[in-house]
Design a protein around this motif. Structure first.
Motif, mmCIF file in Angstrom:
data_model
loop_
_atom_site.group_PDB
_atom_site.id
_atom_site.type_symbol
_atom_site.label_atom_id
_atom_site.label_comp_id
_atom_site.label_asym_id
_atom_site.label_seq_id
_atom_site.Cartn_x
_atom_site.Cartn_y
_atom_site.Cartn_z
ATOM 1 N N THR A 21 0.836 -1.213 0.000
ATOM 2 C CA THR A 21 0.000 0.000 0.000
ATOM 3 C C THR A 21 0.860 1.248 0.000
ATOM 4 O O THR A 21 0.603 2.213 -0.718
ATOM 5 C CB THR A 21 -0.919 0.006 1.237
ATOM 6 O OG1 THR A 21 -1.723 -1.166 1.209
ATOM 7 C CG2 THR A 21 -1.811 1.240 1.234
ATOM 8 N N SER A 22 1.918 1.227 0.836
ATOM 9 C CA SER A 22 2.829 2.370 0.909
ATOM 10 C C SER A 22 3.517 2.606 -0.425
ATOM 11 O O SER A 22 3.661 3.743 -0.868
ATOM 12 C CB SER A 22 3.873 2.129 1.998
ATOM 13 O OG SER A 22 4.790 3.202 2.049
ATOM 14 N N MET A 23 3.918 1.503 -1.084
ATOM 15 C CA MET A 23 4.555 1.628 -2.397
ATOM 16 C C MET A 23 3.589 2.222 -3.412
ATOM 17 O O MET A 23 3.962 3.048 -4.239
ATOM 18 C CB MET A 23 5.039 0.255 -2.873
ATOM 19 C CG MET A 23 6.269 -0.265 -2.131
ATOM 20 S SD MET A 23 6.643 -1.977 -2.576
ATOM 21 C CE MET A 23 6.997 -1.792 -4.317
ATOM 22 N N GLY A 24 2.304 1.817 -3.322
ATOM 23 C CA GLY A 24 1.298 2.343 -4.246
ATOM 24 C C GLY A 24 1.083 3.830 -4.053
ATOM 25 O O GLY A 24 0.961 4.584 -5.021
ATOM 26 N N VAL A 25 1.069 4.266 -2.772
ATOM 27 C CA VAL A 25 0.902 5.695 -2.485
ATOM 28 C C VAL A 25 2.087 6.494 -3.007
ATOM 29 O O VAL A 25 1.930 7.549 -3.610
ATOM 30 C CB VAL A 25 0.737 5.910 -0.963
ATOM 31 C CG1 VAL A 25 0.804 7.391 -0.624
ATOM 32 C CG2 VAL A 25 -0.592 5.319 -0.494
ATOM 33 N N ARG A 26 3.324 5.950 -2.791
ATOM 34 C CA ARG A 26 4.516 6.652 -3.278
ATOM 35 C C ARG A 26 4.526 6.728 -4.799
ATOM 36 O O ARG A 26 4.908 7.741 -5.380
ATOM 37 C CB ARG A 26 5.772 5.951 -2.760
ATOM 38 C CG ARG A 26 6.043 6.147 -1.278
ATOM 39 C CD ARG A 26 7.501 5.824 -0.939
ATOM 40 N NE ARG A 26 7.833 4.447 -1.245
ATOM 41 C CZ ARG A 26 7.671 3.440 -0.399
ATOM 42 N NH1 ARG A 26 7.150 3.658 0.805
ATOM 43 N NH2 ARG A 26 8.027 2.215 -0.735
ATOM 44 N N ALA A 27 4.104 5.641 -5.451
ATOM 45 C CA ALA A 27 4.047 5.640 -6.920
ATOM 46 C C ALA A 27 3.037 6.663 -7.421
ATOM 47 O O ALA A 27 3.275 7.371 -8.405
ATOM 48 C CB ALA A 27 3.677 4.246 -7.419
ATOM 49 N N GLN A 28 1.893 6.756 -6.720
ATOM 50 C CA GLN A 28 0.865 7.731 -7.096
ATOM 51 C C GLN A 28 1.398 9.148 -6.927
ATOM 52 O O GLN A 28 1.223 10.001 -7.801
ATOM 53 C CB GLN A 28 -0.379 7.525 -6.224
ATOM 54 C CG GLN A 28 -1.521 8.500 -6.508
ATOM 55 C CD GLN A 28 -2.266 8.163 -7.774
ATOM 56 O OE1 GLN A 28 -2.096 7.087 -8.323
ATOM 57 N NE2 GLN A 28 -3.068 9.091 -8.256
ATOM 58 N N ASP A 29 2.067 9.391 -5.770
ATOM 59 C CA ASP A 29 2.633 10.713 -5.536
ATOM 60 C C ASP A 29 3.678 11.052 -6.594
ATOM 61 O O ASP A 29 3.752 12.191 -7.074
ATOM 62 C CB ASP A 29 3.276 10.772 -4.140
ATOM 63 C CG ASP A 29 2.233 10.743 -3.024
ATOM 64 O OD1 ASP A 29 1.053 10.996 -3.327
ATOM 65 O OD2 ASP A 29 2.605 10.450 -1.882
ATOM 66 N N SER A 30 4.502 10.062 -6.959
ATOM 67 C CA SER A 30 5.542 10.273 -7.963
ATOM 68 C C SER A 30 4.941 10.606 -9.315
ATOM 69 O O SER A 30 5.400 11.498 -10.022
ATOM 70 C CB SER A 30 6.426 9.026 -8.057
ATOM 71 O OG SER A 30 7.447 9.200 -9.008
ATOM 72 N N ALA A 31 3.877 9.881 -9.687
ATOM 73 C CA ALA A 31 3.211 10.136 -10.969
ATOM 74 C C ALA A 31 2.559 11.515 -10.976
ATOM 75 O O ALA A 31 2.627 12.247 -11.965
ATOM 76 C CB ALA A 31 2.171 9.047 -11.239
ATOM 77 N N ASP A 32 1.916 11.880 -9.852
ATOM 78 C CA ASP A 32 1.293 13.195 -9.751
ATOM 79 C C ASP A 32 2.346 14.296 -9.886
ATOM 80 O O ASP A 32 2.118 15.310 -10.556
ATOM 81 C CB ASP A 32 0.561 13.343 -8.412
ATOM 82 C CG ASP A 32 -0.734 12.541 -8.374
ATOM 83 O OD1 ASP A 32 -1.221 12.148 -9.448
ATOM 84 O OD2 ASP A 32 -1.243 12.296 -7.266
ATOM 85 N N GLY A 33 3.494 14.097 -9.231
ATOM 86 C CA GLY A 33 4.567 15.079 -9.327
ATOM 87 C C GLY A 33 5.105 15.190 -10.733
ATOM 88 O O GLY A 33 5.443 16.282 -11.204
ATOM 89 N N GLU A 154 -5.510 8.727 -11.901
ATOM 90 C CA GLU A 154 -6.825 9.353 -12.033
ATOM 91 C C GLU A 154 -6.792 10.703 -11.323
ATOM 92 O O GLU A 154 -7.006 10.800 -10.123
ATOM 93 C CB GLU A 154 -7.906 8.454 -11.435
ATOM 94 C CG GLU A 154 -8.106 7.149 -12.194
ATOM 95 C CD GLU A 154 -9.249 6.327 -11.633
ATOM 96 O OE1 GLU A 154 -9.991 6.851 -10.770
ATOM 97 O OE2 GLU A 154 -9.394 5.173 -12.053
ATOM 98 N N THR A 155 -6.484 11.742 -12.088
ATOM 99 C CA THR A 155 -6.423 13.077 -11.496
ATOM 100 C C THR A 155 -7.810 13.702 -11.458
ATOM 101 O O THR A 155 -8.690 13.351 -12.244
ATOM 102 C CB THR A 155 -5.470 13.980 -12.299
ATOM 103 O OG1 THR A 155 -5.758 13.847 -13.688
ATOM 104 C CG2 THR A 155 -4.023 13.602 -12.056
ATOM 105 N N ASN A 156 -7.973 14.617 -10.536
ATOM 106 C CA ASN A 156 -9.219 15.359 -10.390
ATOM 107 C C ASN A 156 -9.549 16.070 -11.701
ATOM 108 O O ASN A 156 -8.709 16.754 -12.279
ATOM 109 C CB ASN A 156 -9.029 16.359 -9.235
ATOM 110 C CG ASN A 156 -10.286 17.118 -8.909
ATOM 111 O OD1 ASN A 156 -10.898 17.720 -9.777
ATOM 112 N ND2 ASN A 156 -10.649 17.105 -7.631
ATOM 113 N N LEU A 157 -10.790 15.903 -12.177
ATOM 114 C CA LEU A 157 -11.181 16.493 -13.457
ATOM 115 C C LEU A 157 -11.075 18.015 -13.434
ATOM 116 O O LEU A 157 -10.729 18.637 -14.442
ATOM 117 C CB LEU A 157 -12.611 16.072 -13.816
ATOM 118 C CG LEU A 157 -12.802 14.586 -14.145
ATOM 119 C CD1 LEU A 157 -14.282 14.289 -14.423
ATOM 120 C CD2 LEU A 157 -11.946 14.193 -15.350
#
Length: 272
Positions: A21-33, A154-157
């Motif tokens: 789960t932690s890895m998924g959150v970090r990956a999401q944060d990395s993609a968002d950045g 999935e970013t906020n529309l």
């Protein structure tokens, strides 16, 4: 003993799930950045182009500093993109964008030198730079789409609409600037394939409407109201260009809209 083994296995399983789960959150944060860097890259380059058109008319040091600020901001974003470990784009895709950016920076340097050394721009080189800016933006926009798909982010529309609106506003600023600075306006009107200003303004109408619709905090509503008021004040100047319009007022309000959109994106991401 059996109970102890069961508890141990349960603990290990829980730790594995927590780690994943932690890895998924970090990956999401990395993609968002990564997406944020691509967005800032596009806006910063158009801000530099807008400043150049004004600089070509005045040779003003403060305006030259604005160009440098825009290029440096884009350079920081590009470095962050190149150094990202998100894996959402291939090394070849990132290098391709970097090469387009290098072409743009070289053209910007040459055009600045023309104004400083000759006192006026070389319209052929200015045209090359405007076309390169559009080519580079189109590539960055395409990579933004690819990055979204490859990372399945999935970013906020409303965030996406705000980012698109910011890029559109920055493009419009640059195009308006070239029309209001006499040194380049007589025979040069920006990129040869860019959408006309009035059409861009109507596209911005739709994007801003998408950002404004929806719930939000009092701070978000205040930011959106400020953006809407500023846009209504200058919209007519973008729709129906008039050489008697005061260019620096349009530029100032446009920058205010960009600042408001940046605030809006932060607030929307904080509420997501």
């Amino acid at each position: 003993m059996k109970d102890a083994n069961l508890r141990a296995r349960s603990l290990v399983a829980a730790l594995i799930i927590l780690a994943l789960t932690s890895m998924g959150v970090r990956a999401q944060d990395s993609a968002d950045g990564f997406l944020s860097d691509l967005h800032n890259f596009r806006v910063s380059n158009y801000m530099a182009l807008d400043a150049y058109y004004r600089f070509s008319s005045t040779g003003d040091t403060d305006t030259l500093n604005e160009i440098v600020l825009g290029i440096n901001s884009a350079n920081d974003a590009m470095n962050s993109i190149a150094g990202s470990d998100s894996g959402v784009l291939s090394a070849e895709e990132i290098e391709g964008l970097n090469q387009e950016f290098d072409k743009f920076k070289n053209l910007m340097r040459d055009n600045i030198n023309d104004v400083r050394n000759q006192g006026y721009p070389d319209l052929r080189l200015v045209s090359d730079m405007a076309n390169q800016a559009l080519t580079m933006n189109d590539k960055a926009t395409e990579l933004y789409r690819v990055a979204q798909e490859s990372s399945q982010t999935e970013t906020n529309l409303r965030v996406e609409a705000a980012r698109s609106a910011a890029v559109k506003m920055a493009q419009m600023m640059a195009k308006y600037s070239v029309r209001t600075n006499s040194s380049v306006a007589q025979t040069f009107q920006g990129s040869s394939t860019e959408t006309p200003l009035d059409e861009q303004a109507r596209e911005l109408d739709g994007l801003l409407a998408s950002v404004i619709q929806g719930e939000g905090t009092a701070e978000l509503k205040a930011a959106l109201n400020d953006i809407s008021s500023k846009w209504q004040f200058i919209r007519g100047s973008y729709i129906n260009y008039n050489e008697n319009n005061v260019g620096f007022v349009i530029d100032r309000y446009s920058k205010g809209i960009l600042k408001g959109l940046a605030t809006t994106i932060e607030l929307l991401q904080g509420n997501a």
